[in-house]
Design a protein around this motif. Structure first.
Motif, PDB file in Angstrom:
ATOM      1  N   ALA A 161       3.364  14.289   0.837  1.00  0.00           N
ATOM      2  CA  ALA A 161       3.520  13.754  -0.516  1.00  0.00           C
ATOM      3  C   ALA A 161       4.458  14.629  -1.334  1.00  0.00           C
ATOM      4  N   LYS A 162       4.303  15.946  -1.151  1.00  0.00           N
ATOM      5  CA  LYS A 162       5.184  16.863  -1.892  1.00  0.00           C
ATOM      6  C   LYS A 162       6.632  16.684  -1.449  1.00  0.00           C
ATOM      7  N   ARG A 189      -7.203  19.473   7.766  1.00  0.00           N
ATOM      8  CA  ARG A 189      -5.829  19.625   8.264  1.00  0.00           C
ATOM      9  C   ARG A 189      -5.012  18.372   7.929  1.00  0.00           C
ATOM     10  N   ASN A 190      -5.643  17.187   8.120  1.00  0.00           N
ATOM     11  CA  ASN A 190      -4.942  15.930   7.815  1.00  0.00           C
ATOM     12  C   ASN A 190      -4.580  15.855   6.342  1.00  0.00           C
ATOM     13  N   LEU A 191      -5.557  16.219   5.491  1.00  0.00           N
ATOM     14  CA  LEU A 191      -5.306  16.159   4.050  1.00  0.00           C
ATOM     15  C   LEU A 191      -4.187  17.117   3.653  1.00  0.00           C
ATOM     16  N   GLU A 233       0.831  -1.210   0.000  1.00  0.00           N
ATOM     17  CA  GLU A 233       0.000   0.000   0.000  1.00  0.00           C
ATOM     18  C   GLU A 233       0.859   1.251   0.000  1.00  0.00           C
ATOM     19  N   ALA A 234       1.871   1.221   0.853  1.00  0.00           N
ATOM     20  CA  ALA A 234       2.734   2.403   0.957  1.00  0.00           C
ATOM     21  C   ALA A 234       3.424   2.668  -0.374  1.00  0.00           C
ATOM     22  N   GLY A 235       3.892   1.596  -0.999  1.00  0.00           N
ATOM     23  CA  GLY A 235       4.566   1.756  -2.290  1.00  0.00           C
ATOM     24  C   GLY A 235       3.627   2.293  -3.352  1.00  0.00           C
ATOM     25  N   LEU A 236       2.414   1.764  -3.360  1.00  0.00           N
ATOM     26  CA  LEU A 236       1.437   2.225  -4.359  1.00  0.00           C
ATOM     27  C   LEU A 236       1.073   3.687  -4.114  1.00  0.00           C
ATOM     28  N   LYS A 237       0.919   4.029  -2.847  1.00  0.00           N
ATOM     29  CA  LYS A 237       0.582   5.423  -2.528  1.00  0.00           C
ATOM     30  C   LYS A 237       1.718   6.352  -2.943  1.00  0.00           C
ATOM     31  N   ARG A 238       2.947   5.890  -2.646  1.00  0.00           N
ATOM     32  CA  ARG A 238       4.113   6.715  -2.959  1.00  0.00           C
ATOM     33  C   ARG A 238       4.206   6.955  -4.477  1.00  0.00           C
ATOM     34  N   ALA A 239       3.847   5.938  -5.218  1.00  0.00           N
ATOM     35  CA  ALA A 239       3.939   6.068  -6.677  1.00  0.00           C
ATOM     36  C   ALA A 239       2.713   6.733  -7.284  1.00  0.00           C
ATOM     37  N   GLY A 240       1.722   7.038  -6.453  1.00  0.00           N
ATOM     38  CA  GLY A 240       0.520   7.689  -6.969  1.00  0.00           C
ATOM     39  C   GLY A 240      -0.365   6.755  -7.774  1.00  0.00           C
ATOM     40  N   ALA A 244      12.198  11.824  -3.800  1.00  0.00           N
ATOM     41  CA  ALA A 244      12.372  10.719  -4.747  1.00  0.00           C
ATOM     42  C   ALA A 244      11.785  11.081  -6.100  1.00  0.00           C
ATOM     43  N   PRO A 245      12.451  11.949  -6.824  1.00  0.00           N
ATOM     44  CA  PRO A 245      11.886  12.406  -8.096  1.00  0.00           C
ATOM     45  C   PRO A 245      11.862  11.322  -9.158  1.00  0.00           C
ATOM     46  N   VAL A 246      12.850  10.419  -9.118  1.00  0.00           N
ATOM     47  CA  VAL A 246      12.936   9.396 -10.172  1.00  0.00           C
ATOM     48  C   VAL A 246      11.741   8.451 -10.093  1.00  0.00           C
ATOM     49  N   ALA A 247      11.469   8.014  -8.866  1.00  0.00           N
ATOM     50  CA  ALA A 247      10.384   7.046  -8.691  1.00  0.00           C
ATOM     51  C   ALA A 247       9.049   7.652  -9.107  1.00  0.00           C
ATOM     52  N   ILE A 248       8.826   8.867  -8.772  1.00  0.00           N
ATOM     53  CA  ILE A 248       7.539   9.483  -9.078  1.00  0.00           C
ATOM     54  C   ILE A 248       7.419   9.774 -10.567  1.00  0.00           C
TER      55      ILE A 248
END
Lengths: 244, 311
Positions: free
Chosen positions: B85-86, B76-78, A123-130, B92-96
């Motif tokens: 996330a930002k 606030r949580n969101l 889940e964490a990986g999927l979330k991280r990757a969007g 980790a720019p490569v992964a995204i």
């Protein structure tokens, strides 16, 4: 009329009554049922088999991802990546071969499954990757993933192990792909044995799945895999005779 | 006059009069007190009702306040999640970058198990081939009269399969000695159970999109006559034209292969096993009645013989 005559007449009437359905016209519902049965029998066995298995996501053998091992950082042991491999299979089932390659290159290790919890690291990986995904913990969810030809990652119990850190005995969990589920059977792709799709009794599978935590995950990243194609041959229409 | 007054003063008259006056005054007093009590009770009830309403209003207000607090907390949580996330994206720019970003996240589970499939087969180097490039233009509705294919794709599971993908192998398998997909580009429309509804391949695939649409419509009607087809009709065009596909029809659970297959002719061996034919049954019944008559006559003859012997 003598008793013998009477007895013979009764016997004859009984025999006639038993032969009546063959002589008398049959009621409409019975006719409909017979026609339905006849039509069903008229379908070739090969087509019946194709339709029956059309809800099994038959990922081609060459596309199935095998489990790989990675060396765990800070620990002198290697761990399998069954959950990641199973997730890669799901990506491929949805036509995302590129995503499967990327995931396999960037993820690994056996920390994906935790006992009695959800698949946190996946889940964490999927979330991280969007990436979009769904998680379910009931049989209806499993049926949905198979009905929509998406498949899912499910855990199963593969024995027990003694944790060197806490000294307790835990269930050894393993991740596989569920690719088909009907009232009797479940069809599975084991990432340690990708040669064939394994069939298992549904009740056994569900019991094992629940014992392993009873959750399932499927990514929502592409189009479900199309079923095996087949063509229904139609008789060629004869052209009308040419007018003179 | 005085006699009259005396009469009134007499005890015979005075006592009942006094008593009735006392009683009536007491009655009047009780009625007045009762009315006062009733009014007071009504006032109490009104006050209580007002208090209840006030309490309900206060309760609602506090509930709304709680809801607002919950909403603020979730916002606030969101915001925190977004900030995290930002940060992660920056870390980790490569992964995204290499992962696709989805437009939205849905909570529901889409029931698309009965959707048809529209598939275009290409080679990886489709840009180097004019016919395949044209097919891609057709696929995305860039050619004149090709919008229908975009609509059809929207109503079905659309997919491009390259010939070097493992997935392609099942479409290459021969069926009745004929390769299913013999070349590229190929457009294939199949139902959720795998039945191929339309298949066309070749260099001229994208030359006449309007004619292609007509051919698809005709083939769909042939495969699903009178709506006896599962799943619902995909409608490739919104504009009604000649031979346009019908609108959505009620879902029929009976598989189309059953509808379309001709009724199986019973085999001769099966006919013998199924039981006696009606003619055989009738002949048998006639024979039984003849036997009954013969036996009856025989018994009558025997009784006559017995009588004759006795006589």
């Amino acid at each position: 009329m003598t008793p013998l005559q009477r007895m013979l007449i009764v016997w004859a009437m009984a025999t006639g009554a038993s032969a009546l359905p063959a002589v008398a016209p049959i009621a409409p519902p019975a006719v409909a049922a017979k026609v339905a049965v006849a039509r069903r029998l008229g379908v070739p066995a090969a087509v019946r088999e194709l339709v029956r298995t059309s809800k099994i996501v038959d990922l081609p053998r060459s596309a199935r991802t095998e489990n790989w091992t990675v060396r765990v950082a800070g620990n002198n042991r290697e761990a399998g990546s069954c959950a990641h491999a199973a997730l890669c299979n799901c990506f491929k089932m949805q036509g995302r071969y590129d995503l499967a390659e990327w995931w396999a290159a960037n993820h690994g290790g056996g920390a994906a499954l935790k006992e009695n919890t959800s698949c946190d690291s996946l889940e964490a990986g999927l979330k991280r990757a969007g990436l979009d995904y769904r998680i379910g913990n009931d049989e209806a969810f499993l049926e949905w993933t198979c009905r929509t030809r998406r498949g899912c990652v499910v855990p199963c119990v593969r024995g027990e192990y003694r944790c060197p850190d806490c000294g307790k005995t835990h269930k050894a969990l393993h991740a596989i792909n569920l690719v088909g589920l009907n009232a009797q059977y479940a069809w599975l792709i084991g990432v340690n044995d990708v040669e064939q799709i394994h069939r298992m009794a549904r009740a056994d599978f569900i019991a094992d799945w629940k014992n392993a935590g009873g959750y399932a995950l499927t990514p929502m990243v592409g189009t479900p895999q199309p079923p095996k194609p087949w063509i229904q041959a139609f008789p060629q229409a004869t052209p009308p005779p040419a007018k003179e | 006059m005085r006699r009259i007054c005396d009469t009134f003063k007499s005890p015979v008259f005075l006592y009942p009069f006094t008593a009735s006056a006392v009683l009536s005054s007491a009655l009047l007093a009780s009625v007045l007190i009762g009315n006062a009590n009733t009014e007071r009770m009504a006032a109490d009830a009104d006050r209580e009702q007002v208090q209840q309403q006030l309490f309900a209003l206060q309760y609602r207000h506090s509930g709304a306040r709680n809801q607002i607090a919950v909403f603020r907390e979730s916002i606030r949580n969101l915001q925190q999640e977004l900030a995290g996330a930002k940060q992660r994206q920056a870390a980790a720019p490569v992964a995204i970058e290499s992962a696709p970003v989805l437009e939205s996240r849905h909570v529901d589970l889409p029931e698309d198990g009965d959707k048809w499939f529209t598939i275009l087969f290409l080679t990886r180097d489709w840009k180097n081939h004019a016919d395949q490039a044209n097919a891609v233009k057709l696929w995305y509705g860039k050619l004149p009269h090709s919008e229908w294919l975009v609509e059809l794709k929207g109503q079905t599971n659309a997919r491009v399969i390259y010939t070097d993908e493992p997935q392609f192998q099942q479409f290459r398998q021969k069926k009745d000695g004929t390769p299913l997909v013999s070349g590229v580009p190929t457009l294939l429309i199949e139902r959720a159970n795998g039945e191929v509804v339309y298949l066309e391949s070749g260099k001229s695939l994208a030359h006449h999109p309007a004619d292609l649409r007509k051919a698809v419509v005709l083939e769909m009607k042939r495969r699903c006559p009178n709506g006896q087809c599962l799943p619902l009709f995909p409608t490739p065009a919104s504009k009604p034209t000649d031979g346009a596909i019908e609108e959505e029809k009620p879902q029929d659970e009976v598989p189309a292969v059953i509808h379309e297959a001709p009724p199986a002719a019973p085999a001769p061996a099966d006919q013998k096993k199924s039981g006696p034919s009606p003619i055989v049954a009738l002949v048998g019944l006639a024979a039984i009645f003849a036997a009954i008559l013969v036996i009856g006559k025989g018994e009558v003859f025997a009784s006559k013989v017995k009588k004759g012997l006795r006589g």
